[in-house]
Design a protein around this motif. Structure first.
Motif, short mmCIF file in Angstrom:
data_model
loop_
_atom_site.label_atom_id
_atom_site.label_comp_id
_atom_site.label_asym_id
_atom_site.label_seq_id
_atom_site.Cartn_x
_atom_site.Cartn_y
_atom_site.Cartn_z
N UNK A 3 0.83 -1.26 -0.20
CA UNK A 3 -0.17 0.20 -0.06
C UNK A 3 0.96 1.40 0.17
N UNK A 4 1.28 1.87 -1.09
CA UNK A 4 2.13 2.77 -1.34
C UNK A 4 1.87 4.13 -0.50
N UNK A 5 0.77 4.05 0.22
CA UNK A 5 0.24 5.19 1.06
C UNK A 5 1.10 5.23 2.42
N UNK A 6 1.39 4.26 3.01
CA UNK A 6 2.05 4.50 4.30
C UNK A 6 3.48 3.86 4.44
N UNK A 7 4.30 4.90 4.61
CA UNK A 7 5.73 4.82 4.53
C UNK A 7 6.02 4.38 6.11
N UNK A 127 12.22 -2.50 11.06
CA UNK A 127 10.70 -2.37 11.31
C UNK A 127 10.23 -2.06 10.01
N UNK A 128 9.79 -3.08 9.16
CA UNK A 128 9.15 -2.71 7.85
C UNK A 128 8.05 -1.71 7.73
N UNK A 129 7.04 -1.93 8.66
CA UNK A 129 5.86 -0.82 8.97
C UNK A 129 6.18 0.21 9.55
N UNK A 226 0.96 12.25 6.96
CA UNK A 226 0.21 12.77 6.10
C UNK A 226 1.14 13.66 5.41
N UNK A 227 2.01 14.35 6.16
CA UNK A 227 3.04 15.32 5.58
C UNK A 227 4.11 14.72 4.97
#
Length: 228
Positions: A3-7, A127-129, A226-227
């Motif tokens: 999910x490209x959204x959450x780095x 930590x990947x997430x 978000x930023x």
């Protein structure tokens, strides 16, 4: 990442005992699906090992000589943060008064800090997430490049009252004295003292409920994500 959204986001939460640091960090990590690391437990684990092996806690040279021996493994699941030393589960034993009274002396030894800091950095970077790391010198020393740094504070009275709630049968006055003594030891040590990073967001938890502190930190992390 699928999910490209959450780095992956690295969150450092520092502060003295009794500010709600552990409860907040665990809850925030669970709510946001991040890993969690209690760095204090690692220092407690190495202290437990020193005590169990009869190392003289008053002798920094003796402590330094064996700092590399114990194998400390931290589980990073906020719902079940485990910790083992040489394969033994020490989650219970590291919380005893004996370990608590000796952890400041052991963690002040530079060789111990170097060893544990290395362990913490490798867990955080793998930590990947993303991960919430709580401690006393995370934002200043361990992870100075953390995406978000938070420093929790509270009045000594509020902290002692919370700690007394955790330690059954403890007396608030004695607990307050012990907290202040530990703060002084941790703030004045030469290697990585307890300190607020210049770019940390300070959250005073004195008048807040645990839930309010959690909501505040979750909001800060979400804004940071978000930023990005």
């Amino acid at each position: 990442m699928e999910n490209g959204a959450a780095k992956p986001v690295i969150v450092a939460i520092d502060g003295p005992s009794g500010t709600g640091k552990s409860s907040t960090s665990k809850a925030v990590a669970a709510q946001l699906g991040l890993s969690y690391l209690d760095t204090g437990a690692q220092y407690r684990a190495i202290t437990w090992w020193m005590v169990a092996n009869g190392i003289d806690i008053e002798d920094p040279t003796a402590i330094a000589a064996v700092a590399g021996k114990p194998e400390i493994v931290s589980g990073t699941d906020p719902a079940n943060p485990t910790i083992t030393v040489d394969g033994t589960d020490v989650a219970g034993p590291i919380r005893t008064q004996e370990v608590t009274s000796k952890v400041s002396a052991v963690s002040a030894v530079p060789d111990v800090r170097a060893r544990i800091t290395e362990l913490q950095r490798s867990l955080a970077t793998s930590a990947e997430i993303g991960i919430v790391v709580e401690g006393r010198d995370i934002g200043t020393t361990v992870l100075p490049d953390a995406d978000l740094k938070i420093f929790l504070t509270a009045s000594p009275e509020a902290r002692a009252a919370r700690r007394t709630g955790e330690l059954k049968g403890a007396d608030v006055h004695t607990t307050r004295e012990a907290l202040l003594k530990r703060d002084a030891a941790d703030s004045s040590r030469k290697t990585s003292p307890l300190a607020k990073a210049d770019d940390a967001v300070e959250v005073d938890t004195t008048e807040l409920t645990l839930q309010q502190v959690i909501e505040c930190v979750v909001t800060l992390v979400e804004e940071k994500r978000a930023g990005k």
